[in-house]
Scaffold this motif. Structure first.
Motif, PDB file in Angstrom:
ATOM      1  N   LEU A   1      -8.579   1.205   4.876  1.00 11.08           N
ATOM      2  CA  LEU A   1      -7.651   2.296   4.569  1.00 11.08           C
ATOM      3  C   LEU A   1      -6.609   2.434   5.677  1.00 11.08           C
ATOM      4  N   GLU A   2      -7.076   2.351   6.924  1.00 12.85           N
ATOM      5  CA  GLU A   2      -6.151   2.519   8.049  1.00 12.85           C
ATOM      6  C   GLU A   2      -5.205   1.342   8.186  1.00 12.85           C
ATOM      7  N   GLU A   3      -5.721   0.113   8.036  1.00  8.29           N
ATOM      8  CA  GLU A   3      -4.920  -1.077   8.303  1.00  8.29           C
ATOM      9  C   GLU A   3      -4.033  -1.483   7.129  1.00  8.29           C
ATOM     10  N   VAL A   4      -4.517  -1.329   5.915  1.00  5.55           N
ATOM     11  CA  VAL A   4      -3.765  -1.784   4.736  1.00  5.55           C
ATOM     12  C   VAL A   4      -2.957  -0.663   4.120  1.00  5.55           C
ATOM     13  N   TRP A   5      -3.584   0.505   3.979  1.00  8.67           N
ATOM     14  CA  TRP A   5      -2.884   1.633   3.359  1.00  8.67           C
ATOM     15  C   TRP A   5      -1.967   2.339   4.354  1.00  8.67           C
ATOM     16  N   GLY A   6      -2.292   2.286   5.614  1.00 13.43           N
ATOM     17  CA  GLY A   6      -1.449   2.879   6.641  1.00 13.43           C
ATOM     18  C   GLY A   6      -1.948   4.236   7.086  1.00 13.43           C
TER      19      GLY A   6
ATOM     20  N   ILE B   1     -12.499   6.535   0.479  1.00 13.36           N
ATOM     21  CA  ILE B   1     -12.927   5.140   0.483  1.00 13.36           C
ATOM     22  C   ILE B   1     -13.065   4.551  -0.909  1.00 13.36           C
ATOM     23  N   ARG B   2     -13.182   5.383  -1.938  1.00 13.74           N
ATOM     24  CA  ARG B   2     -13.255   4.832  -3.290  1.00 13.74           C
ATOM     25  C   ARG B   2     -11.973   4.103  -3.666  1.00 13.74           C
ATOM     26  N   THR B   3     -10.874   4.477  -3.027  1.00 10.38           N
ATOM     27  CA  THR B   3      -9.617   3.772  -3.257  1.00 10.38           C
ATOM     28  C   THR B   3      -9.775   2.291  -2.934  1.00 10.38           C
ATOM     29  N   VAL B   4     -10.456   1.976  -1.850  1.00 15.10           N
ATOM     30  CA  VAL B   4     -10.692   0.587  -1.474  1.00 15.10           C
ATOM     31  C   VAL B   4     -11.592  -0.090  -2.501  1.00 15.10           C
ATOM     32  N   ASP B   5     -12.654   0.579  -2.904  1.00 17.31           N
ATOM     33  CA  ASP B   5     -13.588  -0.008  -3.871  1.00 17.31           C
ATOM     34  C   ASP B   5     -12.882  -0.347  -5.183  1.00 17.31           C
ATOM     35  N   VAL B   6     -12.037   0.547  -5.653  1.00 17.49           N
ATOM     36  CA  VAL B   6     -11.330   0.309  -6.915  1.00 17.49           C
ATOM     37  C   VAL B   6     -10.371  -0.866  -6.772  1.00 17.49           C
ATOM     38  N   THR B   7      -9.661  -0.939  -5.658  1.00 17.46           N
ATOM     39  CA  THR B   7      -8.713  -2.034  -5.457  1.00 17.46           C
ATOM     40  C   THR B   7      -9.437  -3.368  -5.350  1.00 17.46           C
ATOM     41  N   VAL B   8     -10.576  -3.383  -4.678  1.00 17.22           N
ATOM     42  CA  VAL B   8     -11.384  -4.608  -4.613  1.00 17.22           C
ATOM     43  C   VAL B   8     -11.841  -5.013  -6.011  1.00 17.22           C
ATOM     44  N   ARG B   9     -12.293  -4.040  -6.793  1.00 10.83           N
ATOM     45  CA  ARG B   9     -12.748  -4.360  -8.150  1.00 10.83           C
ATOM     46  C   ARG B   9     -11.622  -4.952  -8.994  1.00 10.83           C
ATOM     47  N   ARG B  10     -10.431  -4.381  -8.879  1.00 12.57           N
ATOM     48  CA  ARG B  10      -9.289  -4.919  -9.635  1.00 12.57           C
ATOM     49  C   ARG B  10      -8.945  -6.332  -9.167  1.00 12.57           C
ATOM     50  N   LEU B  11      -8.994  -6.547  -7.867  1.00 12.60           N
ATOM     51  CA  LEU B  11      -8.713  -7.880  -7.347  1.00 12.60           C
ATOM     52  C   LEU B  11      -9.722  -8.899  -7.859  1.00 12.60           C
ATOM     53  N   ARG B  12     -10.981  -8.533  -7.841  1.00 16.48           N
ATOM     54  CA  ARG B  12     -12.003  -9.463  -8.321  1.00 16.48           C
ATOM     55  C   ARG B  12     -11.797  -9.816  -9.785  1.00 16.48           C
TER      56      ARG B  12
END
Length: 236
Positions: free
Chosen positions: A187-192, A199-210
């Motif tokens: 969240l800090e490094e990619v989202w800024g 943290i669910r934002t990261v989980d959802v983005t990972v799921r979409r990427l997969r």
């Protein structure tokens, strides 16, 4: 003051809220378009050349989820969804449909403007790099190719349609093979640092990427989970 007269499209059926947001954005130097229902908002999103869309969920005629889905069929314009504080599922569904960010009502105007600036800045960086790229800088991982200059990802030669946020997350992990990052770190490094999400934002983005990268998203070969810690990229 924001330069180059960036345009924001506000799709919000509560005119009082829309007017307050518009007033503050104009003060910041933005051009602002408004729409008060889903169909009109979608039509303007497809034609007005907005640099970012502020999209409410509860809209007459067509809800914000459907508007977001249809925008994503033709455009990667940043979409920031306005969600009700108590509706956590709305945030996740919005991200699943391709929204870049969300902010919960009621929100402070300083936070909203910070989110807008952060998302537009990232989009500008990506567009500028792509426009100026004279050659490809490709990281190859078997059938997967990540073109760092052109902000493109190809699998077996075919270009994958990623949002800017999805590309940035993939790029960040792929450039640091096998290094595990917590959700908070991502969240800090990619989202800024301006990003106030969870943290669910990261989980959802990972799921979409997969879903886009993997032959079998349930058994990923590239973006791996380190149970209890976070995620890392592995060369398949």
């Amino acid at each position: 003051m924001e330069t180059n007269a960036k345009k924001i499209l506000i799709i919000e059926d509560e005119k009082a809220i829309s007017d307050i947001i518009k007033f503050n954005l104009v003060k910041e130097g933005y051009e602002v378009e408004t729409a008060y229902d889903g169909p009109d908002g979608l039509a303007k999103a497809q034609t007005c050349g907005a640099d970012l869309v502020l999209l409410d969920i509860m809209l007459p005629g067509m809800d914000g989820f459907e508007v977001c889905r249809k925008i994503r069929e033709t455009s990667n314009v940043p979409v920031l969804m306005l969600t009700a504080k108590e509706e956590e599922v709305d945030k996740v569904l919005g991200l699943e449909l391709g929204a870049d960010d969300y902010i919960t009502k009621p929100f402070g105007m300083r936070e909203l403007i910070a989110r807008i600036k952060a998302n537009i800045r990232r989009q500008n960086i990506a567009s500028g790099v792509s426009a100026e790229a004279q050659s490809s800088e490709i990281k190859a991982f078997g059938a997967l190719e990540i073109d760092l200059n052109r902000y493109e990802v190809r699998k077996n030669g075919s270009v994958l349609e990623l949002t800017l946020r999805e590309f940035e997350l993939l790029k960040y992990l792929a450039e640091r093979e096998d290094k595990v990052y917590s959700r908070e770190q991502l969240l800090e490094e990619v989202w800024g640092y301006e990003y106030y999400g969870d943290i669910r934002t990261v989980d959802v983005t990972v799921r979409r990427l997969r879903e886009k990268l993997e032959d079998d998203p349930a058994n990923p070969q590239y973006i791996m989970t380190k149970r209890g810690i976070g995620y890392y990229f592995r060369r398949a």
